[in-house]
Write a protein that holds these residues in place. Sequence first.
Motif, short mmCIF file in Angstrom:
data_model
loop_
_atom_site.label_atom_id
_atom_site.label_comp_id
_atom_site.label_asym_id
_atom_site.label_seq_id
_atom_site.Cartn_x
_atom_site.Cartn_y
_atom_site.Cartn_z
N ALA A 175 72.46 58.78 63.87
CA ALA A 175 71.42 57.81 64.20
C ALA A 175 70.62 58.27 65.41
N PHE A 176 71.31 58.82 66.42
CA PHE A 176 70.59 59.33 67.58
C PHE A 176 69.70 60.50 67.18
N ASP A 177 70.24 61.42 66.40
CA ASP A 177 69.46 62.58 65.96
C ASP A 177 68.23 62.15 65.17
N ALA A 178 68.36 61.10 64.35
CA ALA A 178 67.23 60.62 63.58
C ALA A 178 66.14 60.06 64.49
N ALA A 179 66.55 59.31 65.52
CA ALA A 179 65.58 58.77 66.47
C ALA A 179 64.90 59.89 67.25
N LEU A 180 65.68 60.88 67.65
CA LEU A 180 65.12 62.04 68.36
C LEU A 180 64.15 62.79 67.44
N ALA A 181 64.53 63.00 66.21
CA ALA A 181 63.67 63.73 65.27
C ALA A 181 62.36 62.99 65.03
N ASP A 182 62.43 61.66 64.92
CA ASP A 182 61.21 60.88 64.73
C ASP A 182 60.28 61.02 65.94
N ALA A 183 60.88 61.01 67.13
CA ALA A 183 60.07 61.14 68.35
C ALA A 183 59.44 62.53 68.44
N ALA A 234 58.80 64.57 65.90
CA ALA A 234 57.81 64.70 64.83
C ALA A 234 56.51 64.00 65.20
N ALA A 235 56.60 62.89 65.93
CA ALA A 235 55.40 62.15 66.32
C ALA A 235 54.50 62.97 67.25
N ALA A 242 67.29 70.68 59.53
CA ALA A 242 66.58 70.84 58.26
C ALA A 242 65.15 70.32 58.37
N ARG A 243 64.96 69.26 59.12
CA ARG A 243 63.61 68.68 59.25
C ARG A 243 62.63 69.64 59.91
N PHE A 244 63.14 70.46 60.82
CA PHE A 244 62.27 71.38 61.55
C PHE A 244 62.61 72.85 61.27
#
Length: 220
Positions: free
Chosen positions: A66-74, A76-77, A98-100
Motif C-alpha cells: 500500500a505504501f509503495d502504491a501511494a509512492l508510485a502514484d506520487a 507518476a504524477a 514494474a510500473r517504472f
Amino acid sequence: MSRRIAVLASGRGSNLQAILEAIAAGALDAEIVGVFSDRADAAALDKVPEALRWSASPRAWPDRAAFDAALADAVAAARPDWIVCAGYMRILGEAFIARFEGRLLNIHPSLLPKYRGLHTHQRALDAGDAEHGASVHFVVPELDAGTVIAQARIPVLAGDDAAALAARLLPREHALLVATLRLATAGRLAERDGKAHLDDQPLFSPLSLDSTGDLTRPDD
C-alpha cells in the motif's frame, strides 16, 4: 527539451545535491521534478522547493504494498523520464519496479556484485580488498542485483577505516551518478531484456569513470 528526473532519498541527499549542482552548471540537461522520501525529516527534502517534496511514513499504510502504491502514484504524477534512488533505504516492491521498468536507477556504494545491501565500506575492508567503489545499476526486485551500467573505483589505502573510505569515495560516487545521468537524459541509455544498452548496443561490462569524470567502455 530537458529530461525530468524524480529522486527517491531517505537521508542527507548528497547525491541529489550533486545532480542539482550539475544542472545549475549546465553539465546536465535535466530538471528535478520531485524528491520523494519515506522520512519526513530527510535532509534531502530541504534541497528543493516545498512544491517538489513528498514524504510519508510507511507506518501510515497497512502494508508495504500500500505504501509503495501511494509512492508510485506520487512519482507518476510528477511525470518523470527517469527515477533515481539516491540513498533511498527501503526495498522497492515488484509492482513499483514494474510500473517504472527501464527508467529506475540506483547508486550503490560498492563494486557490484560485491557487497549488496548495507555496510559496504566495512565489508570491503574486512575482505582485504585492494580497491573499492560505487555502481549505478537498473533496479530489479532482488536487492542491488540489477544490471550494472557504470562503476567508479578507488584504491583502498593503508590505515583506511570505513569512514575514511566512504569519504574518499563520495566525490567519485557523485561524479559517477551525474555522468550516468548525462547518458540517460541524452537518450543514449536503455534497458532491454534485462540488459543495459548504450547507443543501442548491449553493455557486456560496466562503463568505467575516468579521471576526467567521463564514462568509457572497458575496452576503450
